[in-house]
Design an enzyme around this catalytic site. Structure first.
Site, short mmCIF file in Angstrom:
data_model
loop_
_atom_site.label_atom_id
_atom_site.label_comp_id
_atom_site.label_asym_id
_atom_site.label_seq_id
_atom_site.Cartn_x
_atom_site.Cartn_y
_atom_site.Cartn_z
N THR A 1 40.56 25.87 45.62
CA THR A 1 41.77 25.97 44.96
C THR A 1 43.15 25.91 45.32
O THR A 1 43.00 25.61 46.31
CB THR A 1 41.32 27.09 43.92
OG1 THR A 1 41.41 28.10 45.02
CG2 THR A 1 39.83 26.81 43.19
N LYS B 1 36.59 43.22 47.91
CA LYS B 1 35.51 42.43 47.67
C LYS B 1 33.79 43.17 47.82
O LYS B 1 33.79 42.45 47.05
CB LYS B 1 35.70 40.41 48.28
CG LYS B 1 36.64 39.55 48.06
CD LYS B 1 36.86 39.40 46.51
CE LYS B 1 38.03 38.25 45.82
NZ LYS B 1 37.23 38.90 44.91
N ASN C 1 38.82 37.36 37.52
CA ASN C 1 38.95 36.74 37.99
C ASN C 1 40.18 36.47 38.99
O ASN C 1 40.08 36.06 39.74
CB ASN C 1 38.50 35.20 37.00
CG ASN C 1 39.12 34.49 38.29
OD1 ASN C 1 38.71 33.74 39.31
ND2 ASN C 1 40.51 33.78 37.76
N TYR D 1 41.00 41.97 51.95
CA TYR D 1 39.76 40.54 51.33
C TYR D 1 38.97 41.44 50.87
O TYR D 1 38.05 41.90 49.76
CB TYR D 1 40.30 39.37 51.86
CG TYR D 1 39.89 38.39 50.47
CD1 TYR D 1 40.66 38.15 49.48
CD2 TYR D 1 38.91 38.22 50.83
CE1 TYR D 1 40.42 36.82 48.54
CE2 TYR D 1 38.01 37.04 49.80
CZ TYR D 1 39.16 36.56 49.14
OH TYR D 1 38.68 35.80 48.09
N ASP E 1 47.79 36.12 33.01
CA ASP E 1 48.04 35.50 33.77
C ASP E 1 49.28 36.35 33.76
O ASP E 1 50.00 37.03 32.73
CB ASP E 1 47.74 34.16 34.84
CG ASP E 1 47.11 34.24 35.70
OD1 ASP E 1 48.50 34.44 36.50
OD2 ASP E 1 46.30 32.95 36.05
N ASP F 1 49.85 41.52 34.33
CA ASP F 1 49.39 42.17 35.40
C ASP F 1 48.26 42.96 36.18
O ASP F 1 48.65 44.18 35.15
CB ASP F 1 50.46 42.45 36.42
CG ASP F 1 51.29 42.04 37.64
OD1 ASP F 1 49.49 42.93 38.19
OD2 ASP F 1 51.73 41.99 38.05
N VAL F 2 46.86 42.37 36.19
CA VAL F 2 46.01 43.46 36.25
C VAL F 2 46.52 44.68 37.32
O VAL F 2 45.47 45.62 37.58
CB VAL F 2 44.94 42.93 36.85
CG1 VAL F 2 44.61 41.53 35.97
CG2 VAL F 2 45.26 42.06 38.80
P1 NAP Z 1 44.00 30.13 42.60
O1 NAP Z 1 43.86 29.81 41.74
O2 NAP Z 1 44.91 31.63 43.16
O3 NAP Z 1 43.90 31.64 40.50
C1 NAP Z 1 44.83 32.84 41.02
C2 NAP Z 1 45.22 33.49 39.47
O4 NAP Z 1 45.05 35.61 39.67
C3 NAP Z 1 46.57 32.80 39.87
O5 NAP Z 1 46.14 32.35 37.98
C4 NAP Z 1 47.36 33.62 39.34
O6 NAP Z 1 49.04 33.78 40.00
C5 NAP Z 1 46.63 34.75 38.90
N1 NAP Z 1 46.46 36.35 39.67
C6 NAP Z 1 47.55 37.18 40.72
N2 NAP Z 1 48.01 38.25 41.11
C7 NAP Z 1 47.50 38.45 39.87
C8 NAP Z 1 48.00 39.81 38.85
N3 NAP Z 1 48.15 40.73 39.75
N4 NAP Z 1 47.71 39.35 37.75
C9 NAP Z 1 47.52 38.49 37.17
N5 NAP Z 1 46.31 37.85 37.46
C10 NAP Z 1 46.55 37.03 38.73
O7 NAP Z 1 42.58 31.38 42.89
P2 NAP Z 1 41.26 30.90 42.42
O8 NAP Z 1 40.53 30.01 44.07
O9 NAP Z 1 40.95 30.13 41.51
O10 NAP Z 1 40.90 32.60 42.68
C11 NAP Z 1 40.27 33.17 41.68
C12 NAP Z 1 39.52 33.84 42.11
O11 NAP Z 1 37.80 33.82 42.62
C13 NAP Z 1 40.05 35.02 43.30
O12 NAP Z 1 39.29 36.52 42.83
C14 NAP Z 1 39.63 34.64 44.39
O13 NAP Z 1 39.94 35.81 44.71
C15 NAP Z 1 38.52 34.39 43.71
N6 NAP Z 1 37.56 33.39 45.29
C16 NAP Z 1 37.94 32.26 45.17
C17 NAP Z 1 37.93 31.69 46.79
C18 NAP Z 1 37.79 29.92 46.93
O14 NAP Z 1 37.52 30.18 47.84
N7 NAP Z 1 39.36 30.30 46.15
C19 NAP Z 1 36.52 32.33 47.12
C20 NAP Z 1 35.66 33.14 46.73
C21 NAP Z 1 36.05 34.29 45.97
P3 NAP Z 1 50.06 32.86 40.63
O15 NAP Z 1 49.24 31.74 41.14
O16 NAP Z 1 51.08 33.35 39.80
O17 NAP Z 1 49.71 33.56 41.32
#
Ligand code: NAP
Length: 250
Positions: free
Chosen positions: A190, A159, A90, A155, A36, A63-64
């Site tokens: 989340t 996706k 992810n 987005y 992360d 950082d991805v």
């Molecule tokens: P989250 O709690 O915000 O977790 C995402 C993580 O990715 C955070 O730790 C974030 O760091 C990190 N991140 C952001 N930019 C990054 C980068 N450039 N390099 C490495 N890490 C990075 O969100 P989540 O809901 O768990 O999301 C995880 C995945 O699920 C994402 O791909 C999201 O699009 C997908 N998703 C989520 C939902 C939903 O409703 N939650 C629905 C469909 C899909 P920071 O916090 O420091 O930014």
């Protein structure tokens, strides 16, 4: 113990779905790398989990959007742990704005993390897994990878790209013993949803026939299934984990 002896990398593993997946894999005997951002809570969370799970959880800043950091993540993991059996691709961010107001900068930032980032990580994973002759990659897509939604241009583009890129990666990788799948979460409780006000949240909940948001653990369970031997004949698919969201639309 379904992942005993496996080494698993989870990008965006410091929070939300990623963190829940890290914990689920630790419970199943794997060694984990939380990858992360440097300034995330990942370091502290990995240290706590490392204590709890017998020294099986590392943190690596990555950082991805940075190819060198992604490649170093895999090189360092192989140097320290010896192999990489599974990857959860992810890391991701959200972004809501009317399409006519989205700036180039905002559009490209979302694509860089949510689509190009997934490619960078998958490419690095394939290089390691091809050498091993085995491995499993799971990309995080979304319900918004297969349906549109107002004000989410970048987005949904990212996706949708992840869903189709997963198919292509899977076709290429299958003869080399590597499986590539995706998960399409519905709205999951989340920190990603923290930007939404209560009315928006209630509206989104109403789109799920099950009448609630998903829990991060429910995505973690799908990840565990897809990387386990139980999914040994599954590749190129996007598994929807969405409380019926897409069922009502297809
Ligand atoms: P989250 O709690 O915000 O977790 C995402 C993580 O990715 C955070 O730790 C974030 O760091 C990190 N991140 C952001 N930019 C990054 C980068 N450039 N390099 C490495 N890490 C990075 O969100 P989540 O809901 O768990 O999301 C995880 C995945 O699920 C994402 O791909 C999201 O699009 C997908 N998703 C989520 C939902 C939903 O409703 N939650 C629905 C469909 C899909 P920071 O916090 O420091 O930014």
């Amino acid at each position: 113990m379904r992942l005993q002896g496996n080494n698993v990398i989870v990008t965006g593993g410091a929070s939300g779905i990623g963190l829940a997946s890290v914990e689920r894999c630790l419970q199943e005997g794997a060694s984990l790398v939380i990858a992360d951002l440097e300034n995330s809570d990942g370091q502290a969370r990995a240290a706590r989990l490392d204590d709890q799970y017998d020294g099986r959880c590392l943190f690596k800043a990555c950082d991805v959007t940075d190819t060198a950091q992604v490649d170093r993540l895999f090189a360092d993991t192989v140097a320290e742990l010896g192999s990489v059996e599974a990857v959860f691709n992810n890391a991701g961010i959200g972004g809501i704005a009317p399409s006519d107001e989205v700036t180039d900068e905002d559009f490209l930032r979302i694509i860089d993390i949510n689509l190009s980032g997934v490619f960078r990580v998958a490419r690095a994973a394939l290089r390691v897994m091809y050498r091993q002759g085995s491995g499993s990659i799971v990309n995080c897509a979304s319900i918004l990878g297969v349906f549109g939604q107002s004000q989410t241009t970048a987005y949904t583009a990212a996706k949708g790209g992840v869903v189709n890129m997963t198919r292509t990666l899977a076709i290429e990788a299958a003869p080399k013993g590597v499986r590539v799948n995706a998960i399409g979460p519905g709205y999951i409780d989340t920190p990603l949803l923290e930007a939404l006000d209560d009315d928006m949240l209630q509206g989104l909940i109403g789109l799920h026939p099950m009448g609630r948001l998903g829990r991060p653990e429910e995505i973690a369970n799908a990840f565990l299934f897809l990387v386990s031997d139980e999914a040994s004949f599954i590749t190129g698919t996007t598994l929807m984990v969405d409380g019926g969201f897409t069922a009502g639309k297809s």
